[in-house]
Design a protein around this motif. Structure first.
Motif, PDB file in Angstrom:
ATOM      1  N   LEU A  61       0.813  -1.219   0.000  1.00  0.00           N
ATOM      2  CA  LEU A  61       0.000   0.000   0.000  1.00  0.00           C
ATOM      3  C   LEU A  61       0.844   1.265   0.000  1.00  0.00           C
ATOM      4  CD1 LEU A  61      -2.934  -0.930   2.416  1.00  0.00           C
ATOM      5  CD2 LEU A  61      -3.079  -0.483  -0.036  1.00  0.00           C
ATOM      6  N   LYS A  62       2.130   1.154   0.298  1.00  0.00           N
ATOM      7  CA  LYS A  62       3.008   2.311   0.263  1.00  0.00           C
ATOM      8  C   LYS A  62       3.398   2.676  -1.162  1.00  0.00           C
ATOM      9  CE  LYS A  62       5.028   1.306   4.809  1.00  0.00           C
ATOM     10  NZ  LYS A  62       4.408   2.433   5.518  1.00  0.00           N
ATOM     11  N   ILE A  63       3.156   1.772  -2.093  1.00  0.00           N
ATOM     12  CA  ILE A  63       3.492   2.013  -3.499  1.00  0.00           C
ATOM     13  C   ILE A  63       2.303   2.675  -4.176  1.00  0.00           C
ATOM     14  CG2 ILE A  63       4.162   0.947  -5.684  1.00  0.00           C
ATOM     15  CD1 ILE A  63       5.351  -1.348  -4.025  1.00  0.00           C
ATOM     16  N   ARG A  64       2.547   3.822  -4.843  1.00  0.00           N
ATOM     17  CA  ARG A  64       1.478   4.557  -5.481  1.00  0.00           C
ATOM     18  C   ARG A  64       0.784   3.694  -6.538  1.00  0.00           C
ATOM     19  NH1 ARG A  64       3.938   9.473  -7.345  1.00  0.00           N
ATOM     20  NH2 ARG A  64       3.870  10.010  -5.144  1.00  0.00           N
ATOM     21  N   GLY A  65      -0.512   3.724  -6.542  1.00  0.00           N
ATOM     22  CA  GLY A  65      -1.308   2.951  -7.507  1.00  0.00           C
ATOM     23  C   GLY A  65      -1.941   1.726  -6.911  1.00  0.00           C
ATOM     24  N   ASN A  66      -1.378   1.218  -5.808  1.00  0.00           N
ATOM     25  CA  ASN A  66      -1.968   0.054  -5.141  1.00  0.00           C
ATOM     26  C   ASN A  66      -3.129   0.488  -4.254  1.00  0.00           C
ATOM     27  OD1 ASN A  66      -0.387  -1.922  -6.237  1.00  0.00           O
ATOM     28  ND2 ASN A  66       1.166  -1.835  -4.631  1.00  0.00           N
ATOM     29  N   THR A  67      -4.208  -0.255  -4.287  1.00  0.00           N
ATOM     30  CA  THR A  67      -5.370   0.019  -3.446  1.00  0.00           C
ATOM     31  C   THR A  67      -5.747  -1.241  -2.688  1.00  0.00           C
ATOM     32  OG1 THR A  67      -6.960  -0.597  -5.165  1.00  0.00           O
ATOM     33  CG2 THR A  67      -6.231   1.716  -5.118  1.00  0.00           C
ATOM     34  N   LYS A  68      -6.575  -1.098  -1.677  1.00  0.00           N
ATOM     35  CA  LYS A  68      -7.020  -2.257  -0.904  1.00  0.00           C
ATOM     36  C   LYS A  68      -7.803  -3.225  -1.779  1.00  0.00           C
ATOM     37  CE  LYS A  68      -7.186   0.307   3.442  1.00  0.00           C
ATOM     38  NZ  LYS A  68      -8.063   0.898   4.482  1.00  0.00           N
ATOM     39  N   GLU A  69      -8.561  -2.660  -2.699  1.00  0.00           N
ATOM     40  CA  GLU A  69      -9.366  -3.525  -3.570  1.00  0.00           C
ATOM     41  C   GLU A  69      -8.476  -4.397  -4.460  1.00  0.00           C
ATOM     42  OE1 GLU A  69     -13.252  -3.179  -6.514  1.00  0.00           O
ATOM     43  OE2 GLU A  69     -12.209  -1.382  -5.829  1.00  0.00           O
ATOM     44  N   LYS A  70      -7.419  -3.810  -5.032  1.00  0.00           N
ATOM     45  CA  LYS A  70      -6.500  -4.590  -5.860  1.00  0.00           C
ATOM     46  C   LYS A  70      -5.822  -5.690  -5.053  1.00  0.00           C
ATOM     47  CE  LYS A  70      -5.281  -1.049  -9.284  1.00  0.00           C
ATOM     48  NZ  LYS A  70      -4.163  -0.240  -9.827  1.00  0.00           N
ATOM     49  N   LEU A  71      -5.407  -5.337  -3.852  1.00  0.00           N
ATOM     50  CA  LEU A  71      -4.723  -6.326  -3.018  1.00  0.00           C
ATOM     51  C   LEU A  71      -5.677  -7.412  -2.529  1.00  0.00           C
ATOM     52  CD1 LEU A  71      -2.489  -3.824  -1.071  1.00  0.00           C
ATOM     53  CD2 LEU A  71      -1.740  -5.478  -2.767  1.00  0.00           C
ATOM     54  N   TRP A  72      -6.944  -7.050  -2.312  1.00  0.00           N
ATOM     55  CA  TRP A  72      -7.933  -8.087  -1.962  1.00  0.00           C
ATOM     56  C   TRP A  72      -8.099  -9.081  -3.109  1.00  0.00           C
ATOM     57  CZ3 TRP A  72     -12.725  -8.873  -4.437  1.00  0.00           C
ATOM     58  CH2 TRP A  72     -13.497  -9.885  -3.868  1.00  0.00           C
ATOM     59  N   GLU A  73      -8.080  -8.574  -4.353  1.00  0.00           N
ATOM     60  CA  GLU A  73      -8.202  -9.467  -5.506  1.00  0.00           C
ATOM     61  C   GLU A  73      -7.042 -10.459  -5.535  1.00  0.00           C
ATOM     62  OE1 GLU A  73      -8.415  -6.804  -8.784  1.00  0.00           O
ATOM     63  OE2 GLU A  73     -10.515  -6.233  -8.411  1.00  0.00           O
ATOM     64  N   GLN A  74      -5.818  -9.954  -5.227  1.00  0.00           N
ATOM     65  CA  GLN A  74      -4.663 -10.864  -5.174  1.00  0.00           C
ATOM     66  C   GLN A  74      -4.862 -11.915  -4.069  1.00  0.00           C
ATOM     67  OE1 GLN A  74      -1.006  -8.670  -4.752  1.00  0.00           O
ATOM     68  NE2 GLN A  74      -1.525  -7.238  -6.412  1.00  0.00           N
ATOM     69  N   TYR A  75      -5.312 -11.456  -2.891  1.00  0.00           N
ATOM     70  CA  TYR A  75      -5.549 -12.377  -1.763  1.00  0.00           C
ATOM     71  C   TYR A  75      -6.604 -13.411  -2.130  1.00  0.00           C
ATOM     72  CZ  TYR A  75      -8.248 -13.819   2.351  1.00  0.00           C
ATOM     73  OH  TYR A  75      -8.977 -14.534   3.266  1.00  0.00           O
ATOM     74  N   PHE A  76      -7.688 -12.990  -2.774  1.00  0.00           N
ATOM     75  CA  PHE A  76      -8.803 -13.893  -3.062  1.00  0.00           C
ATOM     76  C   PHE A  76      -8.429 -14.926  -4.123  1.00  0.00           C
ATOM     77  CE2 PHE A  76     -13.240 -15.003  -4.136  1.00  0.00           C
ATOM     78  CZ  PHE A  76     -13.728 -15.177  -2.852  1.00  0.00           C
ATOM     79  N   GLU A  77      -7.493 -14.553  -5.015  1.00  0.00           N
ATOM     80  CA  GLU A  77      -7.003 -15.527  -5.996  1.00  0.00           C
ATOM     81  C   GLU A  77      -6.261 -16.655  -5.285  1.00  0.00           C
ATOM     82  OE1 GLU A  77      -4.645 -13.958  -9.114  1.00  0.00           O
ATOM     83  OE2 GLU A  77      -6.209 -12.620  -9.859  1.00  0.00           O
ATOM     84  N   GLN A  78      -5.490 -16.310  -4.260  1.00  0.00           N
ATOM     85  CA  GLN A  78      -4.729 -17.308  -3.519  1.00  0.00           C
ATOM     86  C   GLN A  78      -5.610 -18.096  -2.540  1.00  0.00           C
ATOM     87  OE1 GLN A  78      -1.529 -15.178  -1.588  1.00  0.00           O
ATOM     88  NE2 GLN A  78      -0.936 -14.113  -3.482  1.00  0.00           N
ATOM     89  N   HIS A  79      -6.689 -17.450  -2.039  1.00  0.00           N
ATOM     90  CA  HIS A  79      -7.567 -18.077  -1.045  1.00  0.00           C
ATOM     91  C   HIS A  79      -9.028 -17.898  -1.478  1.00  0.00           C
ATOM     92  CE1 HIS A  79      -4.047 -18.275   1.611  1.00  0.00           C
ATOM     93  NE2 HIS A  79      -3.814 -17.010   1.285  1.00  0.00           N
ATOM     94  N   PRO A  80      -9.495 -18.719  -2.432  1.00  0.00           N
ATOM     95  CA  PRO A  80     -10.879 -18.581  -2.932  1.00  0.00           C
ATOM     96  C   PRO A  80     -11.936 -18.719  -1.839  1.00  0.00           C
ATOM     97  CG  PRO A  80      -9.586 -20.014  -4.352  1.00  0.00           C
ATOM     98  CD  PRO A  80      -8.765 -19.782  -3.124  1.00  0.00           C
ATOM     99  N   ALA A  81     -11.616 -19.415  -0.758  1.00  0.00           N
ATOM    100  CA  ALA A  81     -12.579 -19.587   0.329  1.00  0.00           C
ATOM    101  C   ALA A  81     -12.408 -18.517   1.402  1.00  0.00           C
ATOM    102  CB  ALA A  81     -12.439 -20.979   0.941  1.00  0.00           C
ATOM    103  N   GLY A  82     -11.613 -17.502   1.108  1.00  0.00           N
ATOM    104  CA  GLY A  82     -11.307 -16.481   2.097  1.00  0.00           C
ATOM    105  C   GLY A  82     -12.418 -15.457   2.274  1.00  0.00           C
ATOM    106  N   TYR A  83     -12.089 -14.376   2.944  1.00  0.00           N
ATOM    107  CA  TYR A  83     -13.068 -13.346   3.284  1.00  0.00           C
ATOM    108  C   TYR A  83     -13.395 -12.480   2.068  1.00  0.00           C
ATOM    109  CZ  TYR A  83     -12.094 -14.478   8.160  1.00  0.00           C
ATOM    110  OH  TYR A  83     -11.966 -15.122   9.359  1.00  0.00           O
ATOM    111  N   ARG A  84     -14.632 -11.970   2.065  1.00  0.00           N
ATOM    112  CA  ARG A  84     -15.041 -11.018   1.042  1.00  0.00           C
ATOM    113  C   ARG A  84     -14.455  -9.641   1.357  1.00  0.00           C
ATOM    114  NH1 ARG A  84     -16.757 -13.652  -3.491  1.00  0.00           N
ATOM    115  NH2 ARG A  84     -17.880 -15.545  -2.847  1.00  0.00           N
ATOM    116  N   PHE A  85     -14.639  -8.700   0.421  1.00  0.00           N
ATOM    117  CA  PHE A  85     -13.941  -7.426   0.487  1.00  0.00           C
ATOM    118  C   PHE A  85     -14.255  -6.616   1.759  1.00  0.00           C
ATOM    119  CE2 PHE A  85     -13.480  -2.910  -1.148  1.00  0.00           C
ATOM    120  CZ  PHE A  85     -12.101  -2.885  -0.991  1.00  0.00           C
TER     121      PHE A  85
END
Length: 512
Positions: A89-113
């Motif tokens: 998140l310290k890198i310009r252009g990254n948002t929580k939503e983008k990072l959640w998408e990365q997390y959800f790809e790795q953990h399909p059964a994980g938490y929603r946004f």
């Protein structure tokens, strides 16, 4: 934790659970839960009061049954992702939503946004506790420059110029001001700060800046040294300057956050457009800025502009009648004709005659020149950039005073008559060439000095030639003598030619 401490204190005083809930604003079941945990801890009220908030919170967390969410494997995998997310998140252009998408790809059964964000905020509070600052209305204006610059394209040369983006924000209402400027130098920085004050329509009690050289010449955690021009600016607007401590961005976190917001709200609007000048760019910025300030705040039914009008505008101090002008300083001596020269413009300004020979300080802006002697202002003039011109206040001149007895028209005419009739006539014409004779005294003195250096005969002939040209100045006589035009003064062919320019010509040595 302060409410928990209140629950324990009221309980030990014998107050009922219902009354405790009413006083603290907590549900009765929450009151019961904390009383139960307090009793189970076996600690006395005095021991509880001596514990820090962190220790008290940890004590209650340790007493919670272990079937809490931390034992959930889903949460453990999420918590393991948070450190990586924090860095990203310290890198310009990254948002929580983008990072959640990365997390959800790795953990399909994980938490929603929504839960993903909720648990991240809880985790961040424990890892990075910060103090929440309540901003008072009209108290502070925070200023900074955006790290990402904008560009202006010259349509003729196709040259691209990068420009700085200045951001200012009021603490209480978060009303924001943005503008582009060519540099971060003190002239542009002070002008941007002043434009922000006029946009807000008032002056706050203090301005919080970064440690840029335009504001601070020497940074220090406790007593930074302000740039002289910036100190003069904040003094003019009766503000206090509060530079942030070095390497402490949290001291101006509000404007740091504002910069991130304008990347999304203003930069995105300007993206793809080409601006041929900074004025057009600022016009587009102002349009996007108004939309930003009038947009409702997240989770609130009002905008920054509405909050400003309702709570902060009337706490700002009124603006001065005139805008601030950046002033420069120059020290000079008052000449015998009671004028002082501003070297930058090569222009002369009058001062009262009794300051002749004194050292004075000139403070000058784009429109005005103030002259001081020992902290006392002795003269004020409108700035004039006419080369070698004279700006005069008649009351400053003193032709009839005793100390001017050697510098007056009669004395110069008398000395000129001793040289010759042509010299006398030339000095009379020279004295009449200006509105005030005092303005020509130095020129007369310079012309008559040639009688010693070149001789009376040559000077008289030079004045004769200058009378033919109809040009009256010290430079005219100097050029005539240097070029030898004082010879054959009765030859009329020279009169038909144009007058030689007043240049510092290194020609014949007229002393021989």
């Amino acid at each position: 934790m302060s409410k928990v401490r209140s629950i324990i204190r009221l309980y030990t005083e014998g107050v009922s659970k219902q009354s405790i809930g009413d006083r603290t604003g907590l549900p009765r079941n929450s009151v019961k839960k904390y009383i139960r945990l307090f009793l189970a801890s076996g600690k006395s009220p005095q021991e509880i009061q001596l514990m820090s908030d962190t220790e008290l919170e940890q004590m209650f967390l340790d007493m919670v049954p272990r079937n809490h969410i931390e034992n959930d494997l889903r949460y453990q995998s999420l918590e393991a992702f948070f450190p990586t997310m924090e860095k990203a998140l310290k890198i310009r252009g990254n948002t929580k939503e983008k990072l959640w998408e990365q997390y959800f790809e790795q953990h399909p059964a994980g938490y929603r946004f929504s839960q993903f964000k909720h648990y991240y905020l809880l985790w961040k509070k424990v890892r990075n506790p910060v103090m929440h600052i309540e901003h008072k209305a009209g108290e502070k204006m925070y200023v900074d420059y955006a790290g990402e610059k904008l560009k202006v394209l010259d349509p003729e040369t196709l040259d691209i110029t990068e420009v700085e983006v200045f951001v200012a924000i009021l603490g209480a209402s978060q009303l924001t001001y943005v503008e582009a400027s060519y540099t971060q130098q003190k002239e542009d920085f002070i002008n941007s700060c002043e434009n922000a004050l006029h946009y807000f329509g008032g002056v706050p009690n203090a301005i919080v800046t970064d440690n840029l050289k335009s504001a601070v010449t020497k940074s220090n955690r406790y007593e930074p040294t302000l740039n002289e021009a910036f100190r003069d600016f904040v003094s003019y607007y009766s503000m206090a300057a509060l530079p942030a401590a070095p390497y402490k961005p949290k001291h101006k976190a509000l404007v740091e956050g504002a910069v991130k917001i304008i990347y999304r709200s203003i930069y995105s609007t300007l993206k793809g457009n080409v601006y041929s000048c900074i004025e057009l760019l600022n016009s587009a910025i102002r349009e996007a800025l108004e939309a930003h300030n009038n947009r409702p705040l997240t989770g609130r039914p009002f905008s920054r502009r509405q909050l400003f009008e309702d709570t902060e505008r009337h706490f700002l101090h009124p603006l001065p009648e005139k805008r601030y002008e950046l002033k420069r300083r120059y020290i000079a001596s008052v000449m015998k004709n009671n004028y002082v020269c501003l070297a930058e413009d090569k222009h002369y300004y009058s001062v009262p005659y009794h300051f002749i020979g004194k050292k004075v300080t000139l403070l000058y802006s784009q429109s005005e020149v103030e002259i001081y002697h020992r902290y006392e202002r002795i003269a004020v003039h409108k700035r004039n950039r006419h080369l070698f011109g004279h700006t005069t206040i008649t009351d400053h001149l003193a032709s009839q005073h005793r100390f001017m007895s050697d510098w007056n028209p009669d004395k110069f005419i008398e000395r000129a008559a001793e040289v010759g009739p042509q010299t006398k006539e030339y000095i009379i014409q020279l004295l009449n060439a200006r509105q005030h004779p005092e303005q020509t005294y130095r020129s007369c003195q310079g012309v008559l000095s040639f009688s010693v250096r070149a001789g009376k005969e040559r000077l008289n002939n030079a004045c004769h030639r200058a009378l033919q040209y109809g040009d009256y100045s010290y430079q005219t006589i100097r050029v005539i003598l240097e070029k030898g035009l004082d010879r054959n003064v009765d030859d009329q062919q020279h009169v038909d030619q144009s007058m030689p320019p007043h240049l510092n010509i290194r020609g014949k040595n007229y002393y021989r």
